[in-house]
Enzyme design. Structure first.
Site, PDB file in Angstrom:
ATOM      1  CE1 TYR A  88      15.278  15.857   1.885  1.00 28.07           C
ATOM      2  CE2 TYR A  88      16.958  15.031   3.388  1.00 28.07           C
ATOM      3  CZ  TYR A  88      15.628  15.200   3.051  1.00 28.07           C
ATOM      4  OH  TYR A  88      14.650  14.725   3.890  1.00 28.07           O
ATOM      5  NE  ARG A 135      19.290   8.001  14.950  1.00 27.95           N
ATOM      6  CZ  ARG A 135      18.775   9.079  15.546  1.00 27.95           C
ATOM      7  NH1 ARG A 135      19.301   9.509  16.671  1.00 27.95           N
ATOM      8  NH2 ARG A 135      17.746   9.722  15.008  1.00 27.95           N
ATOM      9  NE  ARG A 145      11.736   8.008   5.749  1.00 23.76           N
ATOM     10  CZ  ARG A 145      10.792   7.591   6.572  1.00 23.76           C
ATOM     11  NH1 ARG A 145       9.626   7.208   6.068  1.00 23.76           N
ATOM     12  NH2 ARG A 145      10.981   7.535   7.872  1.00 23.76           N
ATOM     13  CG  PHE A 205      18.895  26.603  21.580  1.00 24.84           C
ATOM     14  CD1 PHE A 205      17.670  26.014  21.837  1.00 24.84           C
ATOM     15  CD2 PHE A 205      19.166  27.013  20.276  1.00 24.84           C
ATOM     16  CE1 PHE A 205      16.735  25.830  20.822  1.00 24.84           C
ATOM     17  CE2 PHE A 205      18.241  26.835  19.258  1.00 24.84           C
ATOM     18  CZ  PHE A 205      17.022  26.241  19.535  1.00 24.84           C
TER      19      PHE A 205
END
Length: 325
Positions: A88, A135, A145, A205
């Site tokens: 996932y 978290r 969920r 980035f």
């Protein structure tokens, strides 16, 4: 979820085709959906996408196709095993790492190897996603969920609601710590990936989310507040991390600092104490052997002693002068 399951799956599985359709928009999201406005004005995104060089479009379309298929799969099934948890996270974040790495390489900003060693890129995404999932447990359960794998939380609670219940707090924190450990195992890959990046703007980035993640996962470790609320690092701390994410050496020092914080939080009574200690020892050793000047020196205790000394001296002289007058 305001869009019916079958329709949502179809949208996800065909979205890589929609990005080539000029003028395509979607106006059927619910009023509370965070991305509703983006989809309403998605024709603007498509217009800019079609202006990109073909080789960039191909990478984006491929990642969109694979991500859409994976996300469609998880509208039908839940995250149960550790394998499904990794899968996932790969679909929703690891593939982002794949796509960005391939774009960095194709643009010439980074070496072609960056776009080829995609296991490291996947791990970058997994560290971020697993940190967020760990978290956000309270918010997610209250919204109906849960992305924590049942293979972990099922050992500590009968239901997801019980997992965050105050009456099950000790076991809930034990489950939280196992989730933190699962995320922390990605640290070596994160640092190895960043060691490949040479272009300064690309490095920042990539590095900034990772330094934010190590700070967040250490904050979450053994912290019962996570089960009650969405804990976040302070804004001042976040700004400091941004400024310290401009070079590999600086990032390693950030990781070393937070690993030392984790070490102070890790108590022998914790069931995952030994495993966390192994992660701490390995990370500190890896950083110390590659960092210019060796391992950072933590002078916190020395500074505290000095501060207490100065307060004591100041108080003494203030008292003396007051009595003298």
């Amino acid at each position: 979820m305001t869009i019916p399951g079958a329709k949502k799956r179809n949208l996800l599985e065909t979205f890589h085709e929609a990005i080539y359709q000029e003028g395509w928009t979607f106006k059927e999201s619910g009023p509370d959906e965070k991305d509703a406005l983006l989809l309403v004005e998605f024709d603007v995104v498509i217009r800019e996408f079609l202006r990109l060089p073909i080789e960039y479009q191909e990478v984006i379309a491929d990642i969109t196709r694979r991500m859409g298929a994976g996300m469609a799969k998880y509208t039908r099934t839940r995250v149960e095993s550790l394998d499904s948890y990794n899968e996932y996270c790969h679909y929703v974040a690891g593939l982002v790492g794949h796509g960005l790495s391939r774009l960095f390489a194709k643009s010439g900003l980074e070496d072609p190897a960056v776009g080829e060693n995609l296991e490291l890129a996947n791990s970058m995404g997994l560290f971020l996603q697993k940190t967020n999932i760990t978290r956000d447990i309270n918010e997610d359960v209250l919204d109906g969920r849960c992305f924590w794998p049942k293979a972990i939380w099922g050992d500590y609670a009968a239901t997801e609601d019980e997992l965050i219940s105050k009456t099950n707090r000790e076991k809930g924190v034990d489950a939280l710590n196992v989730m933190c450990v699962n995320a922390l195992h990605h640290i070596p890959d994160v640092l190895e990936y960043l060691s490949q990046i040479t272009e300064p703007s690309v490095f920042k980035f990539c590095a900034i989310p990772q330094t934010m993640a190590i700070a967040t996962i250490v904050l979450c470790y053994d912290n019962p507040r996570v089960l009650d609320d969405n804990v976040k690092i302070r804004k001042g701390e976040a700004l400091k991390l941004i400024s310290q994410s401009d070079s590999l050496d600086s990032v390693k020092r950030v990781f070393y600092r937070y690993i030392e914080m984790l070490e102070r939080k890790n108590h022998p009574s914790n069931p995952v104490y030994a495993e966390v200690n192994k992660i701490i020892d390995k990370t500190k050793k890896d950083i110390a052997t590659t960092l210019k000047g060796g391992a950072p020196v933590d002078l916190t205790k020395e500074y505290l002693v000095l501060a207490l000394f100065l307060v004591t001296v100041t108080t003494f002289f203030y008292s003396y002068l007051t009595q003298a007058s």
